[in-house]
Scaffold this motif. Structure first.
Motif, mmCIF file in Angstrom:
data_model
loop_
_atom_site.group_PDB
_atom_site.id
_atom_site.type_symbol
_atom_site.label_atom_id
_atom_site.label_comp_id
_atom_site.label_asym_id
_atom_site.label_seq_id
_atom_site.Cartn_x
_atom_site.Cartn_y
_atom_site.Cartn_z
ATOM 1 N N VAL A 123 -35.730 44.692 88.237
ATOM 2 C CA VAL A 123 -34.933 43.504 87.946
ATOM 3 C C VAL A 123 -34.125 43.117 89.177
ATOM 4 C CG1 VAL A 123 -33.066 42.581 86.511
ATOM 5 C CG2 VAL A 123 -34.825 44.026 85.488
ATOM 6 N N MET A 124 -33.573 44.109 89.853
ATOM 7 C CA MET A 124 -32.772 43.862 91.052
ATOM 8 C C MET A 124 -33.619 43.237 92.160
ATOM 9 S SD MET A 124 -29.599 44.199 91.307
ATOM 10 C CE MET A 124 -29.419 43.047 92.624
ATOM 11 N N VAL A 125 -34.840 43.700 92.334
ATOM 12 C CA VAL A 125 -35.740 43.113 93.334
ATOM 13 C C VAL A 125 -35.972 41.638 93.004
ATOM 14 C CG1 VAL A 125 -38.100 43.145 94.236
ATOM 15 C CG2 VAL A 125 -36.836 45.282 93.988
ATOM 16 N N GLY A 126 -36.214 41.337 91.740
ATOM 17 C CA GLY A 126 -36.411 39.950 91.328
ATOM 18 C C GLY A 126 -35.182 39.086 91.561
ATOM 19 N N ILE A 127 -34.007 39.632 91.305
ATOM 20 C CA ILE A 127 -32.767 38.885 91.516
ATOM 21 C C ILE A 127 -32.574 38.583 92.995
ATOM 22 C CG2 ILE A 127 -30.244 39.057 91.404
ATOM 23 C CD1 ILE A 127 -30.667 40.679 88.783
ATOM 24 N N VAL A 128 -32.777 39.579 93.845
ATOM 25 C CA VAL A 128 -32.613 39.375 95.290
ATOM 26 C C VAL A 128 -33.625 38.343 95.791
ATOM 27 C CG1 VAL A 128 -32.819 40.468 97.559
ATOM 28 C CG2 VAL A 128 -31.567 41.624 95.746
ATOM 29 N N LEU A 129 -34.884 38.485 95.394
ATOM 30 C CA LEU A 129 -35.906 37.533 95.839
ATOM 31 C C LEU A 129 -35.595 36.118 95.362
ATOM 32 C CD1 LEU A 129 -39.180 39.599 95.402
ATOM 33 C CD2 LEU A 129 -38.073 38.899 97.537
ATOM 34 N N HIS A 130 -35.135 35.982 94.128
ATOM 35 C CA HIS A 130 -34.770 34.651 93.626
ATOM 36 C C HIS A 130 -33.633 34.055 94.434
ATOM 37 C CE1 HIS A 130 -33.913 31.328 90.952
ATOM 38 N NE2 HIS A 130 -32.650 31.691 91.007
ATOM 39 N N ASN A 131 -32.605 34.856 94.691
ATOM 40 C CA ASN A 131 -31.459 34.345 95.431
ATOM 41 C C ASN A 131 -31.813 33.988 96.869
ATOM 42 O OD1 ASN A 131 -29.365 34.245 93.513
ATOM 43 N ND2 ASN A 131 -29.142 36.445 93.613
ATOM 44 N N VAL A 132 -32.683 34.746 97.484
ATOM 45 C CA VAL A 132 -33.068 34.463 98.873
ATOM 46 C C VAL A 132 -34.020 33.269 98.942
ATOM 47 C CG1 VAL A 132 -34.331 35.374 100.859
ATOM 48 C CG2 VAL A 132 -32.632 36.795 99.713
ATOM 49 N N CYS A 133 -34.981 33.199 98.025
ATOM 50 C CA CYS A 133 -36.021 32.163 98.103
ATOM 51 C C CYS A 133 -35.639 30.858 97.412
ATOM 52 C CB CYS A 133 -37.320 32.679 97.504
ATOM 53 S SG CYS A 133 -37.995 34.090 98.375
ATOM 54 N N LYS A 134 -34.975 30.912 96.277
ATOM 55 C CA LYS A 134 -34.726 29.707 95.481
ATOM 56 C C LYS A 134 -33.269 29.262 95.457
ATOM 57 C CE LYS A 134 -38.919 29.053 93.961
ATOM 58 N NZ LYS A 134 -39.671 27.910 94.420
ATOM 59 N N ASP A 135 -32.336 30.203 95.358
ATOM 60 C CA ASP A 135 -30.924 29.848 95.201
ATOM 61 C C ASP A 135 -30.299 29.527 96.548
ATOM 62 O OD1 ASP A 135 -28.363 29.453 94.323
ATOM 63 O OD2 ASP A 135 -28.010 31.504 93.716
ATOM 64 N N GLN A 136 -30.361 30.427 97.458
ATOM 65 C CA GLN A 136 -29.883 30.308 98.830
ATOM 66 C C GLN A 136 -28.397 29.954 98.951
ATOM 67 O OE1 GLN A 136 -32.701 27.641 100.627
ATOM 68 N NE2 GLN A 136 -34.222 29.241 100.834
ATOM 69 N N SER A 137 -27.601 30.255 97.926
ATOM 70 C CA SER A 137 -26.153 30.118 98.076
ATOM 71 C C SER A 137 -25.640 31.411 98.697
ATOM 72 C CB SER A 137 -25.477 29.873 96.732
ATOM 73 O OG SER A 137 -25.505 31.026 95.929
ATOM 74 N N GLN A 138 -24.708 31.286 99.607
ATOM 75 C CA GLN A 138 -24.187 32.454 100.323
ATOM 76 C C GLN A 138 -23.668 33.517 99.358
ATOM 77 O OE1 GLN A 138 -24.251 33.235 103.454
ATOM 78 N NE2 GLN A 138 -24.996 31.347 104.350
ATOM 79 N N MET A 139 -22.875 33.094 98.380
ATOM 80 C CA MET A 139 -22.257 34.060 97.475
ATOM 81 C C MET A 139 -23.308 34.762 96.618
ATOM 82 S SD MET A 139 -19.559 35.625 96.781
ATOM 83 C CE MET A 139 -18.326 34.670 97.607
ATOM 84 N N GLY A 140 -24.300 34.022 96.118
ATOM 85 C CA GLY A 140 -25.352 34.636 95.305
ATOM 86 C C GLY A 140 -26.147 35.662 96.091
ATOM 87 N N ILE A 141 -26.467 35.333 97.334
ATOM 88 C CA ILE A 141 -27.221 36.264 98.178
ATOM 89 C C ILE A 141 -26.389 37.506 98.465
ATOM 90 C CG2 ILE A 141 -28.235 36.594 100.471
ATOM 91 C CD1 ILE A 141 -29.087 33.627 100.353
ATOM 92 N N ILE A 142 -25.121 37.317 98.807
ATOM 93 C CA ILE A 142 -24.257 38.456 99.142
ATOM 94 C C ILE A 142 -24.108 39.394 97.943
ATOM 95 C CG2 ILE A 142 -21.869 39.119 99.699
ATOM 96 C CD1 ILE A 142 -21.790 36.571 101.482
#
Length: 111
Positions: free
Chosen positions: A67-86
């Motif tokens: 689940v964590m891998v999916g969250i990180v990939l989503h935040n890096v590829c689709k969300d791209q907000s600084q806070m979400g990625i951090i």
């Protein structure tokens, strides 16, 4: 955080931020698969509960990892907000830390 995110998938009590067009498409696809979000929510709640207690932390870390891998990939590829990625990267690193810290418990699984 995992338990909160998992429970929110069932009770929808956290307000959603404004979604981008790409995120709307992703979440629409997730909703098409009716069983996916309840499964992810269940895994987050169970993994979060197991993560709390030292005796079951190794199991919780392994359960939460995909689940964590999916969250990180989503935040890096689709969300791209600084806070979400951090936040997602920090939680991913904590998860990896717990896995490395409990590596002795996993040796029986891979030997």
């Amino acid at each position: 955080m995992f338990m909160n995110a998992g429970l929110d998938k069932f009770f929808h009590y956290t307000p959603m931020p404004k979604l981008t067009d790409a995120q709307i498409k992703v979440f629409a696809a997730f909703n098409e698969i009716g069983w996916l979000m309840p499964l992810v929510g269940t895994v987050e709640v169970i993994g979060g509960l197991l993560f709390i207690f030292p005796k079951t932390r190794a199991l919780g870390a392994i359960i939460i990892l995909p689940v964590m891998v999916g969250i990180v990939l989503h935040n890096v590829c689709k969300d791209q907000s600084q806070m979400g990625i951090i936040i997602s990267v920090v939680l991913f690193l904590v998860n990896l830390w717990m896995i490395v810290d409990n590596k002795e418990k996993y040796k029986a699984l891979v030997s």
